[in-house]
Design a protein around this motif. Structure first.
Motif, short mmCIF file in Angstrom:
data_model
loop_
_atom_site.label_atom_id
_atom_site.label_comp_id
_atom_site.label_asym_id
_atom_site.label_seq_id
_atom_site.Cartn_x
_atom_site.Cartn_y
_atom_site.Cartn_z
N LEU A 108 78.75 59.26 60.27
CA LEU A 108 79.17 60.19 61.32
C LEU A 108 80.68 60.43 61.28
N SER A 109 81.44 59.38 60.99
CA SER A 109 82.90 59.55 60.97
C SER A 109 83.37 60.36 59.77
N ILE A 110 82.64 60.30 58.65
CA ILE A 110 83.08 61.03 57.45
C ILE A 110 82.42 62.40 57.35
N PHE A 111 81.09 62.45 57.55
CA PHE A 111 80.33 63.68 57.29
C PHE A 111 79.75 64.34 58.54
N ASN A 112 79.92 63.75 59.71
CA ASN A 112 79.35 64.26 60.97
C ASN A 112 77.83 64.35 60.94
N ASN A 113 77.19 63.48 60.16
CA ASN A 113 75.73 63.39 60.09
C ASN A 113 75.32 61.93 59.99
N ASN A 114 74.10 61.64 60.42
CA ASN A 114 73.55 60.30 60.24
C ASN A 114 73.31 60.04 58.76
N TYR A 115 73.23 58.79 58.41
CA TYR A 115 73.04 58.39 57.02
C TYR A 115 71.79 59.03 56.41
N ASN A 116 70.69 59.06 57.14
CA ASN A 116 69.42 59.60 56.62
C ASN A 116 69.47 61.11 56.39
N GLU A 117 70.42 61.80 57.01
CA GLU A 117 70.53 63.25 56.86
C GLU A 117 71.50 63.66 55.75
N LEU A 118 72.10 62.69 55.07
CA LEU A 118 73.09 62.99 54.03
C LEU A 118 72.44 63.34 52.71
N ALA A 119 73.19 64.06 51.87
CA ALA A 119 72.76 64.33 50.51
C ALA A 119 72.87 63.03 49.70
N GLN A 120 72.22 62.97 48.58
CA GLN A 120 72.18 61.74 47.77
C GLN A 120 73.59 61.28 47.36
N GLU A 121 74.43 62.21 46.97
CA GLU A 121 75.80 61.88 46.57
C GLU A 121 76.59 61.27 47.73
N GLU A 122 76.40 61.81 48.93
CA GLU A 122 77.08 61.30 50.11
C GLU A 122 76.56 59.91 50.49
N LYS A 123 75.24 59.70 50.33
CA LYS A 123 74.66 58.38 50.60
C LYS A 123 75.23 57.33 49.66
N LEU A 124 75.45 57.71 48.40
CA LEU A 124 76.03 56.77 47.44
C LEU A 124 77.43 56.34 47.86
N LEU A 125 78.21 57.27 48.40
CA LEU A 125 79.53 56.93 48.90
C LEU A 125 79.43 55.90 50.03
N ILE A 126 78.56 56.16 51.00
CA ILE A 126 78.40 55.25 52.13
C ILE A 126 77.91 53.89 51.64
N ASP A 127 77.01 53.87 50.66
CA ASP A 127 76.51 52.60 50.11
C ASP A 127 77.62 51.81 49.41
N LYS A 128 78.57 52.51 48.80
CA LYS A 128 79.70 51.83 48.18
C LYS A 128 80.67 51.30 49.23
N LEU A 129 80.83 52.03 50.32
CA LEU A 129 81.74 51.61 51.38
C LEU A 129 81.17 50.45 52.19
N ILE A 130 79.86 50.43 52.34
CA ILE A 130 79.20 49.38 53.13
C ILE A 130 78.05 48.79 52.31
N PRO A 131 78.39 47.96 51.33
CA PRO A 131 77.33 47.34 50.54
C PRO A 131 76.63 46.24 51.35
N ILE A 132 75.40 45.98 50.99
CA ILE A 132 74.62 44.94 51.68
C ILE A 132 74.41 43.79 50.70
N PHE A 133 75.00 42.64 51.03
CA PHE A 133 74.83 41.42 50.26
C PHE A 133 74.27 40.35 51.19
N VAL A 134 73.04 39.91 50.93
CA VAL A 134 72.42 38.87 51.74
C VAL A 134 71.84 37.83 50.80
N ASP A 135 72.26 36.58 50.98
CA ASP A 135 71.70 35.45 50.24
C ASP A 135 71.02 34.52 51.23
#
Length: 161
Positions: A108-135
């Motif tokens: 929302l802060s970058i693209f003014n849309n929810n994550y699920n409404e983003l294009a694939q390229e935009e989702k990749l950016l968000i995934d790089k900014l907020i990676p999920i690491f769980v052990d």
């Protein structure tokens, strides 16, 4: 990338399914609160997780690398005790919801849309900014290792005449 303690939130599940959260040798009430706080903080410090700089269409964005380590006790089912599998499943789902909410907020802060409404390229950016690491570790509950107490002061020597 070297993993440092400042990049990890530790969550402990004991044999009574009590959940405790630690970050940098401090205990927190809720893991969701500290994870949100770490991703929302914009300053750079040795007390905060590492900032990952990601370029997207000639603009640089900052994201945090925050990993989660879950320590759970593995117990055999019996009349007295039970495994923590159900608690671990609930905890894992809740963690994924926390990261999903953080991704939505960043989207929302970058693209003014929810994550699920983003294009694939935009989702990749968000995934790089907020990676999920769980052990998940089944070695027992996590405990903060406290340093040993300092040695006692030396005894005063008696003067001999």
């Amino acid at each position: 990338m070297k993993v440092k303690d400042r990049n990890i939130v530790f969550i402990s599940v004991d044999k009574h399914d009590a959940v405790r959260t630690y970050y940098q040798k401090s205990e927190y009430q809720r893991y969701s609160q500290i994870i949100h706080l770490l991703h929302d903080t914009v300053g750079d410090s040795y007390n905060l997780p590492i900032i990952e700089k990601v370029q997207f269409h000639k603009q640089k964005y900052n994201g945090r690398i925050v990993g989660v380590c879950i320590f759970a006790e593995r117990l055999p089912d019996s009349l007295v005790s039970k495994t923590s599998w159900n608690k671990l499943i609930i905890l894992t789902r809740d963690l994924l919801e926390v990261f999903s909410a953080i991704k939505d907020k960043k989207s929302l802060s970058i693209f003014n849309n929810n994550y699920n409404e983003l294009a694939q390229e935009e989702k990749l950016l968000i995934d790089k900014l907020i990676p999920i690491f769980v052990d998940i570790y089944f070695d027992g509950p996590f405990e903060i290792v406290k340093p040993p107490p300092p040695p006692p002061p030396p005894k005063k020597r008696q003067k001999f005449k």
